[in-house]
Write a protein that holds these residues in place. Structure first.
Motif, PDB file in Angstrom:
ATOM      1  N   TYR A 171       0.908  -1.010  -0.041  1.00  0.00           N
ATOM      2  CA  TYR A 171       0.135  -0.006  -0.050  1.00  0.00           C
ATOM      3  C   TYR A 171       0.658   1.277   0.041  1.00  0.00           C
ATOM      4  CZ  TYR A 171      -3.862  -3.309   0.645  1.00  0.00           C
ATOM      5  OH  TYR A 171      -5.063  -3.952   0.770  1.00  0.00           O
ATOM      6  N   TYR A 206      -0.611 -10.420  -1.107  1.00  0.00           N
ATOM      7  CA  TYR A 206       0.627  -9.906  -0.573  1.00  0.00           C
ATOM      8  C   TYR A 206       0.738 -10.461   0.876  1.00  0.00           C
ATOM      9  CZ  TYR A 206      -2.940  -6.854   1.605  1.00  0.00           C
ATOM     10  OH  TYR A 206      -3.945  -6.211   2.358  1.00  0.00           O
ATOM     11  N   ARG A 227      -2.524 -12.591   2.075  1.00  0.00           N
ATOM     12  CA  ARG A 227      -3.942 -12.381   2.089  1.00  0.00           C
ATOM     13  C   ARG A 227      -4.212 -12.397   0.384  1.00  0.00           C
ATOM     14  NH1 ARG A 227      -7.574  -8.454   3.716  1.00  0.00           N
ATOM     15  NH2 ARG A 227      -8.621 -10.583   3.597  1.00  0.00           N
ATOM     16  N   HIS A 230      -7.399  -8.310  -3.369  1.00  0.00           N
ATOM     17  CA  HIS A 230      -8.601  -7.761  -2.878  1.00  0.00           C
ATOM     18  C   HIS A 230      -8.569  -6.558  -3.327  1.00  0.00           C
ATOM     19  CE1 HIS A 230      -6.153  -7.940   0.598  1.00  0.00           C
ATOM     20  NE2 HIS A 230      -6.761  -6.661   0.882  1.00  0.00           N
ATOM     21  N   HIS A 232     -10.324  -3.032  -1.446  1.00  0.00           N
ATOM     22  CA  HIS A 232     -11.242  -2.578  -0.300  1.00  0.00           C
ATOM     23  C   HIS A 232     -12.073  -1.626  -0.461  1.00  0.00           C
ATOM     24  CE1 HIS A 232      -8.252  -4.156   3.080  1.00  0.00           C
ATOM     25  NE2 HIS A 232      -7.499  -4.014   2.121  1.00  0.00           N
TER      26      HIS A 232
HETATM   27 FE    FE Z   1      -5.643  -5.290   2.077  1.00  0.00          FE
END
Ligand code: FE
Ligand code: BEZ
Length: 292
Positions: A171, A206, A227, A230, A232
């Motif tokens: 991120y 990730y 994870r 996806h 968010h």
């Molecule tokens: Fe996430």
């Protein structure tokens, strides 16, 4: 007050002294004077279950010291950018459990999932159709669909706050100075038709931050820290329950082993490859909000 009769005093003390057998009753008796009834209820249940756990596994002194050390390190690594206790709650399934208990929804309403630590307040406001990918990496994807109520009517004025990792699996807030601020995130507001549309990237799987005590714990347990890919969403609209959710990329290797247990079958979205167009993928998803 100890009565003057020594025999009676000994009887009173031995009844209320701490032993393996009486531990829960003795500790919880101290909560009987708590003025806050909910606090007394929470702490008494915590003591009951914590003591049962220690007895159940016959907790050794070395193990308890190790646990205290682990919790100390978990606190020490926390900062404004890093919240290791939330991560611990996530990998133990507690975040998803608390979410499930507090967000029971009727059939048809979109399900919640884990919020995660990478949302930012005041993400850039964008126009419908804008591209949120600012670093030019990854496979472009058009995310579009509708925000509707339980009867399928479009919801105008819904705020659709979106964020995802970049093509390297990080991120923007994890890579200040490397990624442009606001990379792969933005806030959109639906018009009268309830529709939303933006271009991002097809998300990639990730690992959650695994260089701290929680990552070490996962490694000891032989659990992967990944994870599944996806996008968010945080969707809010007047008169409706706040929706905190993701859409997942079908076919991802980690859908059945999400480190934080966030996957729900209803949130797996179609990702369709586009041919002969500037955008490489398209993912359509309808979000159904529950009345407040
Ligand atoms: Fe996430
Ligand atoms: C996330 O999806 O961003 C996330 C959720 C829980 C822990 C770490 C990351």
């Amino acid at each position: 007050m100890i009565p003057p009769n020594p025999k009676k005093a000994i009887a009173m003390i031995s009844h209320g002294t701490f032993s393996e057998a009486t531990s829960v009753e003795v500790v919880n008796a101290r909560h009987s004077t708590c003025a806050n009834a909910r606090l007394a209820e929470v702490m008494s249940s915590l003591v009951k279950h914590l003591h049962a756990f220690a007895k159940d596994i016959h907790l050794t002194e070395d193990e308890w010291n190790l646990a205290i050390n682990f919790l100390t390190k978990t606190g020490q690594i926390c900062s404004a950018e890093r919240q290791e206790f939330i991560l611990l709650s996530d990998v133990l399934g507690v975040s998803m459990l608390v979410d499930a208990i507090n967000n029971r929804r009727p059939e048809g309403a979109t399900e919640n999932t884990v919020f995660g630590p990478f949302h930012v307040d005041n993400a850039p406001k964008r126009q419908m159709g804008d591209n949120i990918c600012l670093d030019g990496k990854g496979e472009s994807c058009l995310f579009e669909g509708e925000v509707v109520d339980l009867s399928g009517q479009p919801i105008a004025g819904a705020t659709v706050d979106v964020w995802s990792d970049n093509a390297d699996g990080f991120y923007d807030v994890q890579q200040p100075g490397i990624q442009p601020p606001g990379n792969n995130r933005g806030v959109f507001v639906t018009g009268a038709d309830g529709r939303y549309a933006f271009v991002g990237i097809k998300p990639v799987s990730y690992p959650i931050p695994d260089d701290g005590p929680v990552g070490q714990m996962l490694a000891h347990l032989g659990r992967n820290p990944f994870r599944p890919a996806h996008m968010h969403y945080l969707i809010t609209a007047a008169g409706f329950q706040r929706l905190v959710t993701h859409t997942f990329v079908g076919g991802d290797d980690y859908l059945t082993s999400d480190a934080v247990f966030g996957v729900k079958a209803s949130l797996i979205a179609p990702f369709e490859r586009l041919k002969g167009q500037a955008t490489e993928w398209r993912s359509n998803f309808t979000f159904v909000l529950n009345p407040a």
